[in-house]
Design a protein around this motif. Structure first.
Motif, PDB file in Angstrom:
ATOM      1  N   ASN A  82       0.816  -1.216   0.000  1.00  0.00           N
ATOM      2  CA  ASN A  82       0.000   0.000   0.000  1.00  0.00           C
ATOM      3  C   ASN A  82       0.851   1.269   0.000  1.00  0.00           C
ATOM      4  O   ASN A  82       0.426   2.297   0.507  1.00  0.00           O
ATOM      5  CB  ASN A  82      -0.983   0.016   1.163  1.00  0.00           C
ATOM      6  CG  ASN A  82      -2.133  -0.940   0.942  1.00  0.00           C
ATOM      7  OD1 ASN A  82      -2.187  -1.632  -0.056  1.00  0.00           O
ATOM      8  ND2 ASN A  82      -3.049  -0.973   1.866  1.00  0.00           N
ATOM      9  N   ASN A 122     -12.035  -5.702   6.690  1.00  0.00           N
ATOM     10  CA  ASN A 122     -11.560  -5.926   5.325  1.00  0.00           C
ATOM     11  C   ASN A 122     -10.672  -4.758   4.920  1.00  0.00           C
ATOM     12  O   ASN A 122     -10.752  -3.682   5.496  1.00  0.00           O
ATOM     13  CB  ASN A 122     -12.710  -6.119   4.340  1.00  0.00           C
ATOM     14  CG  ASN A 122     -13.553  -4.879   4.177  1.00  0.00           C
ATOM     15  OD1 ASN A 122     -13.055  -3.768   4.229  1.00  0.00           O
ATOM     16  ND2 ASN A 122     -14.838  -5.059   3.966  1.00  0.00           N
ATOM     17  N   PHE A 176      -8.197  -3.178   1.325  1.00  0.00           N
ATOM     18  CA  PHE A 176      -7.667  -3.309  -0.028  1.00  0.00           C
ATOM     19  C   PHE A 176      -6.147  -3.227   0.054  1.00  0.00           C
ATOM     20  O   PHE A 176      -5.603  -2.303   0.647  1.00  0.00           O
ATOM     21  CB  PHE A 176      -8.197  -2.188  -0.932  1.00  0.00           C
ATOM     22  CG  PHE A 176      -9.617  -2.373  -1.337  1.00  0.00           C
ATOM     23  CD1 PHE A 176      -9.932  -3.047  -2.507  1.00  0.00           C
ATOM     24  CD2 PHE A 176     -10.642  -1.880  -0.555  1.00  0.00           C
ATOM     25  CE1 PHE A 176     -11.246  -3.225  -2.883  1.00  0.00           C
ATOM     26  CE2 PHE A 176     -11.960  -2.047  -0.925  1.00  0.00           C
ATOM     27  CZ  PHE A 176     -12.264  -2.719  -2.100  1.00  0.00           C
ATOM     28  N   TYR A 177      -5.472  -4.203  -0.554  1.00  0.00           N
ATOM     29  CA  TYR A 177      -4.015  -4.201  -0.592  1.00  0.00           C
ATOM     30  C   TYR A 177      -3.530  -4.103  -2.034  1.00  0.00           C
ATOM     31  O   TYR A 177      -4.117  -4.690  -2.941  1.00  0.00           O
ATOM     32  CB  TYR A 177      -3.438  -5.479   0.027  1.00  0.00           C
ATOM     33  CG  TYR A 177      -3.446  -5.488   1.534  1.00  0.00           C
ATOM     34  CD1 TYR A 177      -2.825  -4.483   2.255  1.00  0.00           C
ATOM     35  CD2 TYR A 177      -4.050  -6.517   2.237  1.00  0.00           C
ATOM     36  CE1 TYR A 177      -2.823  -4.487   3.634  1.00  0.00           C
ATOM     37  CE2 TYR A 177      -4.044  -6.537   3.622  1.00  0.00           C
ATOM     38  CZ  TYR A 177      -3.436  -5.516   4.312  1.00  0.00           C
ATOM     39  OH  TYR A 177      -3.427  -5.524   5.679  1.00  0.00           O
ATOM     40  N   PRO A 204      -5.369  -2.972  -6.892  1.00  0.00           N
ATOM     41  CA  PRO A 204      -5.808  -3.269  -5.520  1.00  0.00           C
ATOM     42  C   PRO A 204      -6.783  -4.443  -5.487  1.00  0.00           C
ATOM     43  O   PRO A 204      -7.586  -4.617  -6.401  1.00  0.00           O
ATOM     44  CB  PRO A 204      -6.505  -1.988  -5.077  1.00  0.00           C
ATOM     45  CG  PRO A 204      -6.015  -0.931  -5.991  1.00  0.00           C
ATOM     46  CD  PRO A 204      -5.699  -1.607  -7.282  1.00  0.00           C
ATOM     47  N   LYS A 205      -6.679  -5.228  -4.437  1.00  0.00           N
ATOM     48  CA  LYS A 205      -7.573  -6.377  -4.260  1.00  0.00           C
ATOM     49  C   LYS A 205      -8.071  -6.364  -2.816  1.00  0.00           C
ATOM     50  O   LYS A 205      -7.315  -6.063  -1.893  1.00  0.00           O
ATOM     51  CB  LYS A 205      -6.814  -7.665  -4.561  1.00  0.00           C
ATOM     52  CG  LYS A 205      -7.686  -8.885  -4.546  1.00  0.00           C
ATOM     53  CD  LYS A 205      -6.925 -10.121  -4.974  1.00  0.00           C
ATOM     54  CE  LYS A 205      -7.788 -11.344  -4.857  1.00  0.00           C
ATOM     55  NZ  LYS A 205      -7.047 -12.568  -5.088  1.00  0.00           N
ATOM     56  N   GLN A 206      -9.335  -6.702  -2.632  1.00  0.00           N
ATOM     57  CA  GLN A 206      -9.936  -6.666  -1.301  1.00  0.00           C
ATOM     58  C   GLN A 206      -9.728  -7.999  -0.591  1.00  0.00           C
ATOM     59  O   GLN A 206      -9.905  -9.062  -1.160  1.00  0.00           O
ATOM     60  CB  GLN A 206     -11.434  -6.373  -1.411  1.00  0.00           C
ATOM     61  CG  GLN A 206     -12.097  -6.149  -0.085  1.00  0.00           C
ATOM     62  CD  GLN A 206     -13.538  -5.693  -0.240  1.00  0.00           C
ATOM     63  OE1 GLN A 206     -14.139  -5.879  -1.284  1.00  0.00           O
ATOM     64  NE2 GLN A 206     -14.092  -5.124   0.812  1.00  0.00           N
TER      65      GLN A 206
END
Length: 116
Positions: free
Chosen positions: A68, A92, A94-95, A111-113
């Motif tokens: 991030n 949760n 996002f990274y 980004p993916k959660q």
């Protein structure tokens, strides 16, 4: 006979004028691949944090790696982990990865959660 001599002369001139083509050694550099394999909450006293496990392939070309764009992460080939104290209270997050390569190129992944 004159035609045969003319053809042979033309062929010898064409062969003698050809250029030697040298092959160059071209090294292709493959971009690194980083995959998050696991995220889980860990507790140290009353302060929860998130431990992010990930694997890296083709890590030779990486000079700097951040999760991030904040947390410095180990850039060793294979399995690694980084502790994220900023998202311990979340359920949760996002990274994404901010990757700096040796040639100065910067790669920012999509980004993916992740839920935990």
């Amino acid at each position: 006979m004159k035609q045969l001599i003319a053809i042979l002369m033309f062929a010898t001139i064409a062969v003698s004028c050809t250029k030697d083509i040298q092959e160059e050694n071209v090294r292709t550099v493959t971009e690194p691949t980083i995959t998050i394999t696991n995220t889980r909450k860990v507790f140290a006293g009353s302060n929860p944090s998130v431990m992010v496990s990930y694997t890296i392939t083709n890590a030779d070309n990486i000079t700097n790696l951040k999760l991030n764009n904040i947390l410095e992460a180990p850039k060793n080939e294979g399995s690694n982990f980084v502790n994220d104290p900023n998202n311990g209270q979340a359920t949760n997050v996002f990274y994404f990865w901010h990757i700096t390569l040796k040639d100065g190129k910067i790669i920012i992944t999509q980004p993916k959660q992740y839920w935990f």
